[in-house]
Design an enzyme around this catalytic site. Structure first.
Site, short mmCIF file in Angstrom:
data_model
loop_
_atom_site.label_atom_id
_atom_site.label_comp_id
_atom_site.label_asym_id
_atom_site.label_seq_id
_atom_site.Cartn_x
_atom_site.Cartn_y
_atom_site.Cartn_z
N HIS A 1 -4.48 32.93 17.24
CA HIS A 1 -5.22 33.61 16.17
C HIS A 1 -5.94 32.65 15.23
O HIS A 1 -6.69 33.08 14.37
CB HIS A 1 -4.29 34.50 15.35
CG HIS A 1 -3.38 33.72 14.45
ND1 HIS A 1 -2.27 33.07 14.92
CD2 HIS A 1 -3.43 33.47 13.12
CE1 HIS A 1 -1.67 32.46 13.91
NE2 HIS A 1 -2.34 32.68 12.81
C1 UD1 Z 1 -3.49 34.94 8.10
C2 UD1 Z 1 -3.05 33.59 7.49
C3 UD1 Z 1 -2.47 32.70 8.57
C4 UD1 Z 1 -1.37 33.41 9.33
C5 UD1 Z 1 -1.92 34.72 9.87
C6 UD1 Z 1 -0.90 35.53 10.64
C7 UD1 Z 1 -4.37 32.76 5.59
C8 UD1 Z 1 -5.37 31.75 5.20
N1 UD1 Z 1 -4.18 32.89 6.91
O1 UD1 Z 1 -4.53 34.68 9.02
O2 UD1 Z 1 -1.93 31.55 7.97
O3 UD1 Z 1 -0.93 32.57 10.37
O4 UD1 Z 1 -2.37 35.51 8.75
O5 UD1 Z 1 -1.50 36.68 11.17
O6 UD1 Z 1 -3.80 33.42 4.76
N2 UD1 Z 1 -7.11 42.15 10.32
C9 UD1 Z 1 -6.86 43.45 10.70
N3 UD1 Z 1 -5.77 44.07 10.19
C10 UD1 Z 1 -4.92 43.48 9.31
C11 UD1 Z 1 -5.19 42.17 8.92
C12 UD1 Z 1 -6.28 41.51 9.42
O7 UD1 Z 1 -7.61 44.01 11.49
O8 UD1 Z 1 -3.93 44.12 8.90
C13 UD1 Z 1 -8.29 41.45 10.88
C14 UD1 Z 1 -9.51 41.54 9.99
O9 UD1 Z 1 -10.64 41.59 10.81
C15 UD1 Z 1 -9.49 40.22 9.24
C16 UD1 Z 1 -8.92 39.28 10.31
O10 UD1 Z 1 -7.98 40.07 11.03
O11 UD1 Z 1 -10.73 39.82 8.76
C17 UD1 Z 1 -8.26 38.06 9.75
O12 UD1 Z 1 -7.24 38.43 8.79
P1 UD1 Z 1 -6.89 37.45 7.57
O13 UD1 Z 1 -5.82 38.02 6.74
O14 UD1 Z 1 -8.14 37.02 6.87
O15 UD1 Z 1 -6.36 36.12 8.27
P2 UD1 Z 1 -5.43 35.89 9.56
O16 UD1 Z 1 -6.33 35.32 10.62
O17 UD1 Z 1 -4.59 37.07 9.90
#
Ligand code: UD1
Length: 388
Positions: free
Chosen positions: A228
């Site tokens: 991820h």
């Molecule tokens: C975040 C953490 C990372 C952790 C990871 C575990 C930071 C900087 N990063 O990264 O350290 O390893 O979580 O998952 O805090 N999305 C959904 N549903 C959700 C959440 C996210 O669809 O419930 C999608 C969205 O398109 C979003 C993308 O995932 O833009 C990324 O989510 P985000 O919370 O920005 O970062 P992670 O890549 O999950």
């Protein structure tokens, strides 16, 4: 004493669950008999992760009480997430006036709430302090550095983290070596996970597939995959090459089970490789798994390929060979040369191919469980706060 603890994203939930349990046990066992004051605890969820499969399922499985306050921040750029969390959390602190804010891990919620706590003159405790990848391209490294620079109490998972903190000028009296709180959760839930049938996990979570003929994964070998990190999934040439290796080469000698992060799924669709993945007969692509299901998957795999932080640690405790698909790690204690089960392989397919065969030969008896990864870390964390 009033404590606010903070969660935001998936890896936070397994770290806060044992801490809340330790507070409840303290309140139940000690306060009456020893006339100690009960701890008032408030759980704040920033809302960074909000899908049921990324958040709610962990609360349910790990018996975490529903958050008292949800800041509802959601997805967005880093500045958006951090800025909005700070504005919302500031209101909470001004209203609740806690003695301590406790943050875990290294996600954006950790950073945002640490800065806000210190600006509001509230004592700050960081559980999982001192991890360093020394990779400033990694958002989590920035979160770790800022949080540790600000925290009054630094609770570390291993000895190397203490060395890192001291080298940066932290005082010895700020640091306590408590062990790895996430391993409390693993040990507390191991027996329940062991009872789960992997075929049910697959049937209940498979994406865009109706296969009912699931192999017997008690006998058939399989690799578990999770990816991820932006450094692996946001660049087309890297994600395509990694997916090709997994689909074309790993499937020659074993099945592949891949619970997929929403970010990775979105990128695969954008890069037009999603169909190739989900139509391969030897690959099972799953929704993000609940805690026990993921633990069961890790326990049954004969190899893990991952860029997750926590899985490097869990594989070490479970003695499962693990290829860490990153060029550096903030968790060197998990590397084979330091007694762990993991090998750092970056994202070059050539390097991964070579290490893949070597990693499968891991002698489980050579893996040493790090000190204090013993299921009692949460108690030590609470004790450190009470004794501060
Ligand atoms: C975040 C953490 C990372 C952790 C990871 C575990 C930071 C900087 N990063 O990264 O350290 O390893 O979580 O998952 O805090 N999305 C959904 N549903 C959700 C959440 C996210 O669809 O419930 C999608 C969205 O398109 C979003 C993308 O995932 O833009 C990324 O989510 P985000 O919370 O920005 O970062 P992670 O890549 O999950």
């Amino acid at each position: 004493m009033k404590i606010i603890s903070v969660v935001g994203a998936r890896p936070n939930f397994m770290k806060i669950a044992p801490f809340i349990k330790a507070i409840n046990e303290y309140n139940n066992n000690y306060t009456e008999s020893e006339k100690k004051e009960a701890i008032e605890h408030i759980l704040v969820h920033t809302g960074q992760h909000y899908d049921d499969r990324m958040s709610k399922s962990f609360f349910k499985a790990l018996k975490i009480p529903e958050a008292d306050i949800n800041l509802g921040v959601g997805s967005g750029s880093h500045a958006y997430q951090v800025g909005n969390t700070m504005m919302e959390f500031e209101k909470v602190l001004q209203c609740e006036k806690p003695d301590w804010v406790v943050v875990v891990g290294d996600v954006n919620a950790t950073l945002a709430c640490s800065v806000t706590a210190k600006k509001e003159h509230v004592k700050l405790c960081h559980i999982e302090a001192g991890l360093r990848s020394r990779d400033m391209q990694m958002p989590e490294e920035i979160n770790r550095l800022v949080t540790d620079r600000l925290a009054d109490l630094l609770l570390t998972p291993d000895q190397l983290s203490i060395d890192n903190l001291k080298a940066e000028g932290a005082r010895s009296d700020q640091i306590d070596f408590v062990g790895n709180i996430m391993i409390d959760t693993l040990l507390n839930n191991y027996d329940e996970a062991r009872m789960i049938d992997l075929a049910d996990v697959i049937k209940n979570n498979i994406i865009e597939d109706t296969r009912t003929n699931i192999p017997d994964f008690g006998k058939e070998p399989f690799a578990a995959i999770t990816l991820h990190r932006p450094s692996n999934v946001d660049h087309e040439e890297i994600l395509v090459a990694l997916t090709d290796f997994i689909v074309n080469e790993i499937t020659r000698d074993r099945y592949v089970i891949w619970p997929i992060h929403p970010r990775t799924k979105n990128k695969m669709m954008e890069f037009d490789i999603w169909d190739k993945l989900v139509t391969n007969e030897k690959v099972f692509v799953l929704h993000p798994l609940a805690y026990h299901q993921m633990l069961r998957l890790s326990m049954g795999a004969d190899i893990m390929l991952t860029d997750s932080g926590g899985l490097q640690e869990e594989c070490t405790v479970l003695r499962i060979p693990c290829l860490t698909l990153r060029w550096n790690t903030e968790r060197p204690v998990t590397l084979k040369e330091n007694g762990g089960a993991c090998m750092l392989v970056g994202n070059s397919v050539e390097k991964i191919r070579k290490a893949y065969h070597e990693s499968l030969k891991l002698n489980k008896e050579d893996v040493k469980i790090p000190q204090f990864w013993d299921g009692k870390t949460a108690e030590r964390c609470l004790e450190a706060i009470l004794n501060y």
